[in-house]
Design a protein around this motif. Sequence first.
Motif, short mmCIF file in Angstrom:
data_model
loop_
_atom_site.label_atom_id
_atom_site.label_comp_id
_atom_site.label_asym_id
_atom_site.label_seq_id
_atom_site.Cartn_x
_atom_site.Cartn_y
_atom_site.Cartn_z
N CYS A 55 -7.66 -0.35 -0.38
CA CYS A 55 -7.51 0.43 0.85
C CYS A 55 -8.10 1.83 0.71
N CYS A 62 -7.20 1.60 -5.00
CA CYS A 62 -6.84 0.32 -4.36
C CYS A 62 -7.94 -0.06 -3.37
N CYS A 66 -1.68 2.25 -5.41
CA CYS A 66 -0.81 1.42 -4.55
C CYS A 66 -0.09 0.35 -5.38
N HIS A 110 0.82 -1.21 0.00
CA HIS A 110 0.00 0.00 0.00
C HIS A 110 0.85 1.26 0.00
ZN LIG Z 1 -3.70 0.26 -1.10
#
Ligand SMILES: [Zn+2]
Length: 393
Positions: free
Chosen positions: A259, A257, A264, A247
Amino acid sequence: MSDVRGLVEQMRGNRTKLAIFNTVRQLGRTTALDVEFRIGLSRPTVLKYLEQLADDGLVIEHGEGEPSGGRPSRVFEIRSSAAFSVGVDFGAPGLTFALVDVSKGVIDKMEVETDLEEPPSLTAKRMEDGIRQITLRNEVELEERVIAVAVGVPCYIERETELLQPIPRLPHWENVPLKAVLERELEVPVYIETGPRLMVIGEREFGGGGDVRNMVYIHVREGIGMGVIVDGRVLKGSKEDVGEIGHTVVWPQGPVCICGRRGCLEVFASEPAMVRRMEEMTGRRIGPHQLFSEVRDGVPEARKVIEEAMYYLAIAIVNVVELFDPEVVVVGGNIVQGGEFVLRTLREKLEGMKLDHRGVEVRFSSLGVYAGALGAASFAMESAFNPFPEASA
Ligand SMILES: [Zn+2]
């Protein structure tokens, strides 16, 4: 053979005996005289404990040995089969297991498939079953001769409560009492650590790279994790989350991503990312093993996928090298199946980014998907024989 776990528990309360045992364990085979020199205790004390350890069945005495330091001395050797540890790595997906003896001999390894969506209780049951299976098939009595188990997880570990907490890829792993469940079911001490920390320990202990004091290990699979050793110490961090390289941002305008951030490394260089890119180019949906096999066979689209992914991985590695100053960067996971082409491509990208002048060795792991499980087994063993495991890990 008596109950080794009971003996180890007793020994943890006797620093002198434990220090003598650990010296024999580290040296493998040694003389009483050498133990005396190393520990700085009197001969009667050293001999008393070595004789006790022989009576306990933890070491074997071989009688008078070759003169060491000019004098003949009694020879003692660690009994490899006296104790074992099991390491488990929850690679998400997939569980890997390793059974290791007290001399750090690798007895057995195995892999079990899991489904990321399944409830944590089922994954925990698979861990329990796997630990029973790998010990049973090697005729190692779990209750008596396995002194500890360690499990590597991709989750956050809440130390105050000993509960696991979710990561984006495992949103349903919330308040999971993995340590408590495994200890209750198996009746073995269980240590829980983040996966990449154990992987870099596995690579250091079993990867054949010798005594390296500064190393990063990057594991490419469903996600991309990294374990870091600086000056001989495995880095941990405030949330035990050092090495979340997957990440880190390699292209700020890139796709979103899992996240929530953009661009990332995982979006470009994880197994799912490479599989997806292959499908975009060819219309064929193939798994990572097939993809890396086609890379090895020279299929142009498969090699194009690697070319692109290694560009982004190289960006991340350049940054990592600047930050941590390692002697060696080891890359592991299924990607090593892609063979020489993958490694050559990665090295070319790194040279293009002027990494070569740093003299950093970049190589593949020889441990395949087992770095984490082997590191876990080693961590479990060290923790069992060290009242202060943090000092050694
Ligand atoms: Zn990420």
